[in-house]
Design a protein around this motif. Sequence first.
Motif, PDB file in Angstrom:
ATOM      1  N   GLN A   1      -9.756   9.712  -8.316  1.00  0.00           N
ATOM      2  CA  GLN A   1      -8.567   9.946  -8.279  1.00  0.00           C
ATOM      3  C   GLN A   1      -7.684   8.424  -7.641  1.00  0.00           C
ATOM      4  O   GLN A   1      -7.641   8.181  -6.362  1.00  0.00           O
ATOM      5  CB  GLN A   1      -7.941  11.186  -7.957  1.00  0.00           C
ATOM      6  CG  GLN A   1      -6.680  11.332  -8.189  1.00  0.00           C
ATOM      7  CD  GLN A   1      -6.169  11.694  -9.653  1.00  0.00           C
ATOM      8  OE1 GLN A   1      -7.098  12.135 -10.648  1.00  0.00           O
ATOM      9  NE2 GLN A   1      -5.442  12.330 -10.306  1.00  0.00           N
ATOM     10  N   VAL A   2      -7.358   7.560  -8.373  1.00  0.00           N
ATOM     11  CA  VAL A   2      -5.799   6.640  -7.777  1.00  0.00           C
ATOM     12  C   VAL A   2      -4.936   7.020  -7.911  1.00  0.00           C
ATOM     13  O   VAL A   2      -3.576   7.871  -8.580  1.00  0.00           O
ATOM     14  CB  VAL A   2      -6.333   5.252  -8.755  1.00  0.00           C
ATOM     15  CG1 VAL A   2      -5.267   5.046  -8.513  1.00  0.00           C
ATOM     16  CG2 VAL A   2      -7.364   5.107  -9.005  1.00  0.00           C
ATOM     17  N   GLN A   3      -3.788   6.697  -6.970  1.00  0.00           N
ATOM     18  CA  GLN A   3      -2.476   6.962  -6.448  1.00  0.00           C
ATOM     19  C   GLN A   3      -2.005   5.570  -6.083  1.00  0.00           C
ATOM     20  O   GLN A   3      -2.160   5.188  -5.144  1.00  0.00           O
ATOM     21  CB  GLN A   3      -2.812   8.029  -5.366  1.00  0.00           C
ATOM     22  CG  GLN A   3      -2.657   9.510  -6.061  1.00  0.00           C
ATOM     23  CD  GLN A   3      -2.336  10.746  -4.980  1.00  0.00           C
ATOM     24  OE1 GLN A   3      -2.834  10.297  -3.800  1.00  0.00           O
ATOM     25  NE2 GLN A   3      -1.735  11.658  -5.779  1.00  0.00           N
ATOM     26  N   LEU A   4      -0.863   5.888  -6.556  1.00  0.00           N
ATOM     27  CA  LEU A   4      -0.014   4.493  -5.971  1.00  0.00           C
ATOM     28  C   LEU A   4       1.935   5.638  -5.320  1.00  0.00           C
ATOM     29  O   LEU A   4       1.809   6.466  -5.537  1.00  0.00           O
ATOM     30  CB  LEU A   4       0.837   3.864  -7.231  1.00  0.00           C
ATOM     31  CG  LEU A   4       0.015   2.857  -7.786  1.00  0.00           C
ATOM     32  CD1 LEU A   4       0.821   2.360  -8.546  1.00  0.00           C
ATOM     33  CD2 LEU A   4      -0.844   1.999  -6.587  1.00  0.00           C
ATOM     34  N   VAL A   5       1.614   5.479  -3.829  1.00  0.00           N
ATOM     35  CA  VAL A   5       3.092   5.880  -2.952  1.00  0.00           C
ATOM     36  C   VAL A   5       3.657   5.049  -2.879  1.00  0.00           C
ATOM     37  O   VAL A   5       3.739   4.438  -2.354  1.00  0.00           O
ATOM     38  CB  VAL A   5       2.443   6.472  -2.077  1.00  0.00           C
ATOM     39  CG1 VAL A   5       3.328   7.551  -1.530  1.00  0.00           C
ATOM     40  CG2 VAL A   5       1.338   7.733  -2.757  1.00  0.00           C
ATOM     41  N   GLU A   6       5.266   5.249  -3.309  1.00  0.00           N
ATOM     42  CA  GLU A   6       6.016   4.069  -3.050  1.00  0.00           C
ATOM     43  C   GLU A   6       6.750   5.377  -2.174  1.00  0.00           C
ATOM     44  O   GLU A   6       7.294   6.013  -1.753  1.00  0.00           O
ATOM     45  CB  GLU A   6       7.113   4.382  -4.312  1.00  0.00           C
ATOM     46  CG  GLU A   6       7.092   3.875  -5.719  1.00  0.00           C
ATOM     47  CD  GLU A   6       6.786   4.551  -6.225  1.00  0.00           C
ATOM     48  OE1 GLU A   6       6.748   3.707  -7.617  1.00  0.00           O
ATOM     49  OE2 GLU A   6       7.215   6.437  -6.593  1.00  0.00           O
ATOM     50  N   SER A   7       7.122   4.243  -0.838  1.00  0.00           N
ATOM     51  CA  SER A   7       8.681   4.604  -0.223  1.00  0.00           C
ATOM     52  C   SER A   7       9.788   3.508  -0.404  1.00  0.00           C
ATOM     53  O   SER A   7       9.512   2.588  -0.309  1.00  0.00           O
ATOM     54  CB  SER A   7       7.792   5.062   1.382  1.00  0.00           C
ATOM     55  OG  SER A   7       6.747   4.243   1.418  1.00  0.00           O
ATOM     56  N   LEU A  18      17.656  -3.102   1.142  1.00  0.00           N
ATOM     57  CA  LEU A  18      16.404  -2.649   1.511  1.00  0.00           C
ATOM     58  C   LEU A  18      14.843  -2.599   1.398  1.00  0.00           C
ATOM     59  O   LEU A  18      14.873  -3.854   0.593  1.00  0.00           O
ATOM     60  CB  LEU A  18      16.500  -1.369   0.452  1.00  0.00           C
ATOM     61  CG  LEU A  18      17.491   0.120   0.561  1.00  0.00           C
ATOM     62  CD1 LEU A  18      17.581   0.782  -0.980  1.00  0.00           C
ATOM     63  CD2 LEU A  18      16.714   0.922   1.173  1.00  0.00           C
ATOM     64  N   ARG A  19      13.592  -2.615   2.002  1.00  0.00           N
ATOM     65  CA  ARG A  19      12.330  -2.535   1.872  1.00  0.00           C
ATOM     66  C   ARG A  19      11.437  -1.604   1.268  1.00  0.00           C
ATOM     67  O   ARG A  19      11.684  -0.519   1.681  1.00  0.00           O
ATOM     68  CB  ARG A  19      11.722  -3.126   2.964  1.00  0.00           C
ATOM     69  CG  ARG A  19      10.606  -3.777   2.568  1.00  0.00           C
ATOM     70  CD  ARG A  19       9.693  -3.850   3.810  1.00  0.00           C
ATOM     71  NE  ARG A  19       8.569  -5.223   4.260  1.00  0.00           N
ATOM     72  CZ  ARG A  19       7.420  -4.745   5.124  1.00  0.00           C
ATOM     73  NH1 ARG A  19       7.356  -3.718   5.805  1.00  0.00           N
ATOM     74  NH2 ARG A  19       6.658  -6.019   5.007  1.00  0.00           N
ATOM     75  N   LEU A  20      11.410  -1.626  -0.317  1.00  0.00           N
ATOM     76  CA  LEU A  20      10.232  -1.127  -1.133  1.00  0.00           C
ATOM     77  C   LEU A  20       8.824  -0.883  -0.294  1.00  0.00           C
ATOM     78  O   LEU A  20       8.392  -2.058  -0.144  1.00  0.00           O
ATOM     79  CB  LEU A  20      10.453  -0.714  -2.352  1.00  0.00           C
ATOM     80  CG  LEU A  20      11.691  -0.302  -3.020  1.00  0.00           C
ATOM     81  CD1 LEU A  20      11.804  -0.230  -4.545  1.00  0.00           C
ATOM     82  CD2 LEU A  20      12.444   0.449  -2.126  1.00  0.00           C
ATOM     83  N   SER A  21       8.347   0.133  -0.530  1.00  0.00           N
ATOM     84  CA  SER A  21       6.752  -0.334  -0.662  1.00  0.00           C
ATOM     85  C   SER A  21       6.049   0.595  -0.869  1.00  0.00           C
ATOM     86  O   SER A  21       6.386   1.402  -1.562  1.00  0.00           O
ATOM     87  CB  SER A  21       6.049   0.015   1.346  1.00  0.00           C
ATOM     88  OG  SER A  21       6.958  -0.806   2.386  1.00  0.00           O
ATOM     89  N   CYS A  22       4.400  -0.210  -1.475  1.00  0.00           N
ATOM     90  CA  CYS A  22       3.524   0.396  -2.361  1.00  0.00           C
ATOM     91  C   CYS A  22       2.804   0.417  -2.210  1.00  0.00           C
ATOM     92  O   CYS A  22       1.803  -0.568  -2.028  1.00  0.00           O
ATOM     93  CB  CYS A  22       4.296   0.454  -3.768  1.00  0.00           C
ATOM     94  SG  CYS A  22       2.639   1.246  -4.713  1.00  0.00           S
ATOM     95  N   ALA A  23       1.709   1.795  -1.442  1.00  0.00           N
ATOM     96  CA  ALA A  23       0.178   1.527  -1.131  1.00  0.00           C
ATOM     97  C   ALA A  23      -0.432   2.822  -2.495  1.00  0.00           C
ATOM     98  O   ALA A  23      -0.406   3.117  -2.755  1.00  0.00           O
ATOM     99  CB  ALA A  23      -0.497   2.420   0.263  1.00  0.00           C
TER     100      ALA A  23
END
Length: 121
Positions: A1-7, A18-23
């Motif tokens: 299962q692959v996930q992309l999680v933003e913050s 602002l700084r966005l991140s995505c792992a």
Amino acid sequence: QVQLVESGGGLVQPGGSLRLSCAASGSIFSINAMGWYRQAPGNERELVARITTGGSTNYADSVKGRFTVSRDNAKNTVYLQMNSLKPEDTAVYYCNADLRPYDYSDSRDYWGQGTQVTVSS
């Protein structure tokens, strides 16, 4: 299962940053390009910025000179540094990755759940 999680989304005043991140996580064999799209109410989803594994980038004309996309390949993470924000940057921002999971023979698009960015005084 692959996930992309933003913050990193939120409310900011015009001119702010602002700084966005995505792992990306899960059973990932390889990641090609990663990037950010956005969608404002009543509008289609549009490309904001994109970066390849080798570091080549492309940007929407509306954000050139204000936004910077970067990535940490070791962490499977992409960032979007947004400066000089304008009210018209208000949208839901989505992370995107063209990646190949271990149990597939080709790569495909994956999307994060989206994070709201609101630029308002």
